[in-house]
Motif scaffolding. Structure first.
Motif, PDB file in Angstrom:
ATOM      1  N   LEU A 193      -2.238  -4.121   0.038  1.00 35.65           N
ATOM      2  CA  LEU A 193      -2.349  -3.089  -1.013  1.00 35.65           C
ATOM      3  C   LEU A 193      -3.097  -3.643  -2.216  1.00 35.65           C
ATOM      4  N   HIS A 229       2.188  -5.931   0.915  1.00 40.67           N
ATOM      5  CA  HIS A 229       1.922  -6.005  -0.525  1.00 40.67           C
ATOM      6  C   HIS A 229       0.538  -6.613  -0.782  1.00 40.67           C
ATOM      7  N   ASP A 285      -5.373   1.290   1.376  1.00 38.07           N
ATOM      8  CA  ASP A 285      -4.326   2.266   1.059  1.00 38.07           C
ATOM      9  C   ASP A 285      -3.080   1.958   1.880  1.00 38.07           C
ATOM     10  N   GLU A 286      -1.974   2.595   1.528  1.00 37.16           N
ATOM     11  CA  GLU A 286      -0.687   2.249   2.144  1.00 37.16           C
ATOM     12  C   GLU A 286      -0.690   2.517   3.645  1.00 37.16           C
TER      13      GLU A 286
END
Length: 570
Positions: A122, A119, A127-128
């Motif tokens: 991000l 978290h 990016d994820e």
């Protein structure tokens, strides 16, 4: 290139060590894992002390958190790394991947912390896909003490687990002992944590931990102190006793240590700062400055650590006095005195009862003095006795030669034979843990309870045998009453207070290892007049008068006398 960690020992087949680790990883509660959570202000302080600051080129550093828990250290470190990377245009997977490694044993905690870091990444602009890849590289679930870690690190930070050996499965404890030479005596698990972490520092690297300070003075920290003194330097020490360093109150006495892989010999010391972000920020700047300000409250010590000796990092005026006395006088046991501890049985309910009720041969029991018998500085014996299974030669007696003793012990065999010492040697199942020396009963001696705020030194004329938690001093040279005067004075408290680890409330541990540190003149060097004065004031309640007499014995200046008087007044 991503570096992986081998987190389990390479043992073939079904591995009991691995099973033990998995049990702790799945089922260990907060207490079993020694999990203590550090306040954010203290975490930021430790990161600042080690130089892991946003202004530094953090993407060029490599940081390890060996027991990351809920992320108390890891999350702030990641925040600093992301800020530095954004500033330097290095907010990429390839630039960030080598920067951090963190390990956590407990599975549920690991998963929760991993989610927090994803978290955070991000939110930091990744990016994820890269956030997940970074967590795969950074975070590892397993036992740090069994991890084969190929990298070296510029920074290692954290709060290692405070776990006693008794809480670790035997098979796992044996594996640790084979791997780490600093596990000595009753060392807690944070000791090998420090050892393993130190071996992972690169040259010039810094380790910043907050943990219990016991290892710095206690017997079990001997080998770790020796390791640090030989290959590293204690650059910063901050006493955190009685501060709100953690989210919950802890019984351990904490300290912050910054240890460097370098051969410099200067240590900066500060005691008990306010846990306030601005205060700690200013203090960190001072502690890490190239040169201390002229009016600084930070103390700087040259060669503060040496070999396996206890670290004395406070009470600087008292330390100077002790060092002077150490240069002039022999230790207690070199001056004709003997320090010992009373008997531990391992089954007091079986071995101890009212002296008159012990239905054994008269030669097989001894009157026993216990801590609770000492009231107001005198002995008020409550009539307890101890069964003595040892002959005058120090060997266990033959129970067939003492039928009443044999009956008594066999009636209580279930209690006695179940002890660890009896299971190790079933033939000698009825021995006490400590050997009993009957002759000690009949020697005049001084008795000293373990934990006291001041030196409680009681004269025993030679009628009672000491129980455990009572230390004793005998002497073939010194008059025992005169010795009592010295031991009751501020001199004894000065030495013990400097070398021992304090308990809550300021209580001291008057244990043998600290009592043996006390320096004392030889009795043959004490003139007749001073001998009489010492004997006369052995039990006086006028502590100032007692200290004046003892100061004549040691040749103390008026300033030094005031110093030991001040220690008594604490």
């Amino acid at each position: 290139m991503t570096t992986t960690l081998a987190l389990q020992p390479a043992l073939p087949g079904l591995c009991p060590v691995t099973e033990a680790v998995e049990q702790l990883a799945m089922n260990g509660g907060v207490e079993e894992r020694g999990a203590v959570y550090t306040r954010r202000e203290v975490v930021d302080f430790i990161l600042d002390l080690t130089g892991y600051i946003e202004e530094a080129p953090l993407t060029e550093y490599r940081l390890l958190e060996p027991s990351c828990g809920n992320g108390d250290f890891l999350i702030p470190a990641v925040n600093r790394l992301l800020a530095a990377a954004e500033r330097d245009n290095k907010l990429t997977y390839s630039a960030l991947e080598p920067a951090i490694r963190a390990i956590e044993l407990h599975c549920a905690t690991y998963e929760d912390t991993r989610s927090q870091v994803v978290h955070q990444l991000l939110n930091g602009g990744l990016d994820e896909k890269d956030a997940v890849r970074l967590c795969d590289a950074w975070l590892h679930q397993g036992d740090f003490l069994l991890a084969e870690i190929p990298n070296r690190f510029t920074h290692i930070v954290g709060n290692p687990p405070y776990v006693r050996q008794e809480s670790i499965p035997d098979i796992l404890m044996n594996e640790y002992r084979q791997r780490f030479r600093t596990i000595y005596d009753r060392a807690d698990i944070y000791v090998p944590f420090i050892e393993h972490s130190l071996t992972l520092l690169e040259d010039g690297g810094k380790l910043g931990f907050i943990c219990a300070d016991r290892w710095m003075k206690n017997k079990y920290g001997k080998k770790l102190r020796e390791l640090v003194a030989k290959h590293y330097n204690l650059s910063i020490y901050v006493d955190m006793v009685d501060t709100d360093a953690f989210h919950d109150e802890v019984s351990a006495y904490p300290a912050i240590t910054v240890i460097e892989r370098s051969q410099t010999a200067t240590t900066r010391v500060y005691a008990r700062p306010d846990v306030d972000a601005r205060v700690l920020k200013r203090l960190a700047t001072e502690l890490t400055a190239k040169k201390l300000p002229s009016k600084s409250n930070v103390h700087e010590i040259e060669k503060a650590i040496s070999g396996a000796e206890a670290w004395v990092l406070d009470s600087f005026e008292e330390l100077a006095l002790v060092r002077r006395l150490e240069a002039l006088f022999p230790v207690l046991e070199d001056a004709g005195c003997k320090v010992g501890i009373g008997v531990a049985t391992g089954a007091d309910k079986a071995f101890i009862d009212d002296y008159e009720k012990l239905d054994v041969e008269p030669s097989r029991k001894l009157p026993l003095v216990m801590t609770r018998d000492i009231l107001d500085g005198h002995i008020k014996w409550r009539g307890k006795g101890i069964v003595n299974p040892f002959g005058d030669n120090g060997k266990l007696v033959d129970l067939e030669e003492f039928p009443k003793l044999g009956t008594y012990l066999n009636d209580r065999k279930d209690q006695i034979a179940g002890r660890h010492i009896a299971e190790k040697n079933p033939r000698n199942w009825y021995r006490t843990i400590d050997r009993i020396y009957p002759a000690l009963t009949y020697r005049e001696k001084l008795l000293i309870p373990d934990i006291k705020g001041d030196a409680c030194i009681v004269y025993e004329q030679g009628k009672l045998y000491p129980h455990h938690n009572l230390y004793y001093i005998t002497s073939d040279e010194w008059d025992v009453h005169a010795l009592q005067a010295v031991m009751r004075s501020g001199i004894a408290r000065l030495f013990v207070g400097l070398y021992c680890t304090r308990m809550r409330g300021g209580y001291l541990r008057f244990q043998a290892q600290y009592l043996r540190k006390i320096r004392i003149p030889r009795w043959s060097d004490v003139n007749t007049g001073l001998r009489h004065r010492l004997t006369e004031y052995a039990e006086t309640n006028d502590r100032h008068l007692l200290n004046e007499v003892v100061s004549d014995l040691y040749g103390l200046s008026s300033a030094e006398l005031k110093l030991i008087e001040g220690k008594i007044a604490e």
